[in-house]
Design a protein around this motif. Structure first.
Motif: not given
Length: 192
Positions: A56-70
C-alpha cells in the motif's frame, strides 16, 4: 520502481523488526544502480540503499520545489499510514576532507541531528528529540532518532561522499495507529 526480494541484504534490526520482516505483505525497495541523480560538481554515483514498507506504500514523484529541493532522492507514501523520503546530500557541503565519509567522521548523534534535523523537519530540532540510538549493520553505523512534534523517525548514515537521511513521518492519528510499522520502516533503512 525496483521492488526485489532482498532477504540476503537484510542484516539485522530489533527482534520485533526481524519478526515483522518475516511477515507477508512487506516489500523491499532497492534504489536501482542506474537511477539518475547526484549530478554536479563533487558528486559521484549514489551508492544504492534499501528499505522495507508494507503493501500500500507507493513511490511519489519528487519535485525540486519540495523541502530539501534537489537533494530529495525518493518519496513514498500511504495516505492512511504516513510518508517517507530520502535525502542524499553531498558531504562536501559540510566538510572538505571527507571523500570516504562515515557518520562518525561527520559527528556524534547530537551534532548530526542538530545540523541535519532542520533539513528534514524544516525547523530547529531543539527540544523535539525524544530518543536517540546507534546501530551497526555490515560495518556501517546508523544514527536513529525519534522526534515529536512533528512525529518523525530519522535514520542517518554516510557512505562515499554522501550523507543519507531517511525520514518516516505521519500525522497524529497515523502515528498513533501505525507507530510500530513506521518504526520498523525506519529501522529497515540500509545503504547496500
Amino acid at each position: 520502481m525496483a521492488w526485489r526480494p532482498l532477504r540476503a541484504c537484510w542484516q539485522g534490526g530489533s527482534q520485533d523488526c526481524q519478526n515483522l520482516m518475516r511477515m507477508t505483505g512487506w516489500k523491499t525497495y532497492r534504489r536501482p544502480d542506474d537511477k539518475s541523480g547526484g549530478h554536479g560538481v563533487g558528486w559521484s554515483p549514489i551508492i544504492p540503499y534499501s528499505f522495507r514498507v508494507p503493501d500500500g506504500w507507493d513511490e511519489v514523484p519528487v519535485s525540486i520545489a519540495d523541502l530539501g529541493g534537489t537533494e530529495i532522492d525518493l518519496r513514498f507514501a500511504n495516505p492512511k499510514e504516513g510518508r517517507l523520503f530520502v535525502i542524499v546530500a553531498p558531504v562536501r557541503r559540510f566538510a572538505d576532507d571527507l571523500d570516504d565519509a562515515t557518520i562518525e567522521k561527520i559527528g556524534n548523534p547530537d551534532k548530526v541531528i542538530n545540523a541535519f534535523g532542520p533539513e528534514v523537519i524544516g525547523e530547529n530540532v531543539e527540544g523535539k528529540v525524544l530518543s536517540t540510538a546507534t546501530a551497526e549493520y555490515s560495518g556501517r553505523t546508523y544514527y536513529q532518532f525519534e522526534l515529536e512534534p512533528p512525529h518523525v523517525f530519522i535514520t542517518a548514515t554516510a557512505a562515499g561522499n554522501r550523507l543519507y537521511l531517511f525520514s518516516v513521518t505521519a500525522n497524529g492519528l497515523q502515528w498513533k495507529r501505525h507507530y510500530k510499522d513506521l518504526k520498523q520502516i525506519a529501522e529497515s533503512f540500509r545503504v547496500v
